[in-house]
Scaffold this motif. Structure first.
Motif, mmCIF file in Angstrom:
data_model
loop_
_atom_site.group_PDB
_atom_site.id
_atom_site.type_symbol
_atom_site.label_atom_id
_atom_site.label_comp_id
_atom_site.label_asym_id
_atom_site.label_seq_id
_atom_site.Cartn_x
_atom_site.Cartn_y
_atom_site.Cartn_z
ATOM 1 N N GLN A 192 47.369 30.792 20.124
ATOM 2 C CA GLN A 192 45.961 31.319 20.343
ATOM 3 C C GLN A 192 44.387 30.833 19.234
ATOM 4 O OE1 GLN A 192 45.367 33.668 23.481
ATOM 5 N NE2 GLN A 192 43.347 34.034 23.360
ATOM 6 N N PRO A 193 44.845 29.860 18.794
ATOM 7 C CA PRO A 193 43.569 29.525 17.040
ATOM 8 C C PRO A 193 41.989 30.448 17.678
ATOM 9 C CG PRO A 193 44.075 27.539 18.463
ATOM 10 C CD PRO A 193 44.405 28.747 19.799
ATOM 11 N N ASN A 194 41.881 30.492 18.930
ATOM 12 C CA ASN A 194 40.373 31.396 18.125
ATOM 13 C C ASN A 194 40.468 33.155 18.004
ATOM 14 O OD1 ASN A 194 41.432 32.321 20.809
ATOM 15 N ND2 ASN A 194 39.313 32.282 22.316
ATOM 16 N N LEU A 195 41.868 33.647 17.545
ATOM 17 C CA LEU A 195 42.371 34.953 17.619
ATOM 18 C C LEU A 195 41.543 35.689 16.319
ATOM 19 C CD1 LEU A 195 43.626 37.030 19.862
ATOM 20 C CD2 LEU A 195 45.942 36.512 19.271
ATOM 21 N N HIS A 196 42.214 35.101 15.734
ATOM 22 C CA HIS A 196 41.781 35.730 14.103
ATOM 23 C C HIS A 196 41.608 37.172 13.824
ATOM 24 C CE1 HIS A 196 39.190 31.964 13.703
ATOM 25 N NE2 HIS A 196 38.351 32.875 14.539
ATOM 26 N N ILE A 197 43.373 37.482 14.442
ATOM 27 C CA ILE A 197 44.285 38.191 13.739
ATOM 28 C C ILE A 197 44.790 38.503 12.705
ATOM 29 C CG2 ILE A 197 44.726 38.476 16.391
ATOM 30 C CD1 ILE A 197 47.454 38.673 15.797
ATOM 31 N N TYR A 219 46.750 42.332 22.007
ATOM 32 C CA TYR A 219 45.589 41.511 22.104
ATOM 33 C C TYR A 219 46.286 40.533 23.787
ATOM 34 C CZ TYR A 219 43.959 41.804 17.990
ATOM 35 O OH TYR A 219 43.814 42.099 16.615
ATOM 36 N N ASP A 220 46.075 40.265 23.871
ATOM 37 C CA ASP A 220 46.172 39.468 25.962
ATOM 38 C C ASP A 220 45.600 38.232 25.622
ATOM 39 O OD1 ASP A 220 46.588 41.228 27.323
ATOM 40 O OD2 ASP A 220 44.487 41.853 28.088
ATOM 41 N N LEU A 221 46.697 36.878 25.536
ATOM 42 C CA LEU A 221 46.419 35.660 24.870
ATOM 43 C C LEU A 221 46.294 34.721 26.542
ATOM 44 C CD1 LEU A 221 49.939 35.606 23.125
ATOM 45 C CD2 LEU A 221 47.499 35.845 21.872
ATOM 46 N N ASP A 222 45.585 33.694 26.224
ATOM 47 C CA ASP A 222 44.945 32.950 27.331
ATOM 48 C C ASP A 222 46.078 32.198 28.591
ATOM 49 O OD1 ASP A 222 42.433 33.410 26.045
ATOM 50 O OD2 ASP A 222 41.787 31.045 25.235
ATOM 51 N N PHE A 223 47.263 32.101 27.904
ATOM 52 C CA PHE A 223 48.387 31.682 28.656
ATOM 53 C C PHE A 223 48.800 33.093 29.400
ATOM 54 C CE2 PHE A 223 51.695 32.287 26.294
ATOM 55 C CZ PHE A 223 51.575 32.672 24.749
ATOM 56 N N GLY A 224 48.573 34.178 29.713
ATOM 57 C CA GLY A 224 49.330 34.784 30.871
ATOM 58 C C GLY A 224 50.274 35.339 29.625
ATOM 59 N N ALA A 225 50.026 35.808 28.579
ATOM 60 C CA ALA A 225 50.909 37.159 27.574
ATOM 61 C C ALA A 225 50.132 37.809 26.622
ATOM 62 C CB ALA A 225 51.971 36.043 26.555
ATOM 63 N N SER A 226 50.582 39.298 26.229
ATOM 64 C CA SER A 226 50.314 39.302 25.597
ATOM 65 C C SER A 226 51.424 40.156 24.311
ATOM 66 C CB SER A 226 50.201 41.336 26.068
ATOM 67 O OG SER A 226 49.483 41.094 27.357
ATOM 68 N N ILE A 227 50.215 40.361 23.597
ATOM 69 C CA ILE A 227 50.813 40.150 22.092
ATOM 70 C C ILE A 227 50.503 41.404 21.113
ATOM 71 C CG2 ILE A 227 49.659 38.734 20.728
ATOM 72 C CD1 ILE A 227 52.884 38.084 19.225
#
Ligand code: GDP
Ligand code: MG
Ligand code: ZN
Length: 308
Positions: A192-197, A219-227
């Motif tokens: 997720q390139p726009n996350l900037h975590i 964080y919720d990721l766009d492809f349907g996972a959380s991290i």
């Protein structure tokens, strides 16, 4: 209204409601979890009920946790610090070079995760830099862990397509671990390139003894996972295990335990031990058994030194 805690900073709790609203909350009353002496009552991943009280959102209820993971005790008060709760999967990133991840580290991690009730996905990275010898070792290792039921993937995060990794992460709350330099930040940034975590880690010396002021975040990721990002934490602390329990967290030992002559067999010096016979027949990997013995001896040592 119900939601999930996605960030905690001191007395503030950020909750994502089930309808997707981001709410700044405070705690209403005291939350004590039975049996845990913890420095923090509510953590990232917790499922909570919130209610608005004169312009302020309050957490009024904590739902039962499926699991939680701890950081090693960092002070003498014996209080533990809970890192996160309700984890579905820990991704353990492993490299056999730059840096070297030992099987000792892997097996210790697997025991801890098993004790916490967290599934592990073993992700071998940097295959692009392995020579023939390392590639062969990597294959052998993959086989060892697949044989005992772990999901593994081997790739180069830098160069390869990540669709398989995404598939394994999908619909789960993931936490990522592994030595500094294995490629954790590279993976997250590519997912997720726009996350900037902020995935940078504190230095090793600081990491050990001190209480870091970094906070975990979900964080919720766009492809349907959380991290969950836990800055500065590459593994997790283990609650002390009774030496006789350790073998229960090696799945391939546990499944044979019934066949050992003694019900409390620790698979070391006992006669008619099913684990040792499986080892002789090469049905159990020598590295696993050796790492088990090391952990066993350490725990026994621990027991002795704590015996007043
Ligand atoms: N050759 C190679 N280098 C990688 C790969 N993945 C990450 N790296 C490099 O390894 C270094 C450490 O990566 P980083 O993501 O910061 O590791 P972290 O400490 O686990 O977050 C960086 O220089 C990355 O570019 C890979 O698949 N192959
Ligand atoms: Mg990093
Ligand atoms: Zn045995």
């Amino acid at each position: 209204m119900n939601g999930v805690v996605i960030k905690t900073t001191g007395k503030r709790y950020i909750v994502k409601s089930n309808s997707g609203d981001i709410l700044k909350c405070r705690l209403k009353g005291k939350f004590r979890i039975k049996g845990i002496k913890s420095t923090n009552p509510i953590v990232v991943g917790d499922k909570v009920e919130v209610e608005k009280e004169s312009e302020l959102w309050m957490i009024i209820k904590l739902f039962d946790r499926k699991n939680h993971i701890l950081r090693k005790s960092v002070n003498l008060s014996k209080k533990t610090h809970i890192i996160a709760a309700n984890i579905d999967q820990a991704i353990l990133m492993i490299t056999l070079d730059s840096p070297v991840t030992t099987t000792g580290f892997i097996d210790r991690f697997l025991v801890a995760a098993n004790a916490y009730g967290v599934e592990v996905f073993l992700l071998f990275n940097k295959l692009d830099i392995y020579d023939d010898v390392l590639l062969k070792n990597q294959k052998t290792l993959t086989q060892v862990y697949q044989n005992i039921g772990y999901i593994t993937t081997s790739l180069s995060v830098l160069h390869d397509d990540l669709s398989e990794v995404k598939e394994i992460m999908k619909d789960k709350l993931n936490i990522i671990s592994g030595h500094s330099g294995v490629g954790k930040s590279t993976l997250i940034n590519k997912l997720q390139p726009n996350l900037h975590i902020d995935t940078k880690e504190v230095s090793d010396t600081h990491k050990q003894g001190q209480h870091t002021t970094t906070f975990s975040e979900l964080y919720d990721l766009d492809f349907g996972a959380s991290i969950i990002d836990t800055p500065g934490i590459r593994g997790f602390g283990l609650v002390e295990l009774d030496p006789s329990e350790i073998g229960n967290f090696f799945p391939e030992f546990f499944s044979l335990k019934q066949k050992c002559k003694y019900h409390n067999c620790i698979h070391k010096d006992e006669p008619d031990c099913a684990v040792k016979s499986a080892l002789e027949q090469e049905k159990i990997a020598l590295s696993r058994y050796k790492n088990y013995l090391t952990m066993l001896e350490e725990e026994q040592e621990h027991y002795r030194t704590n015996d007043y």
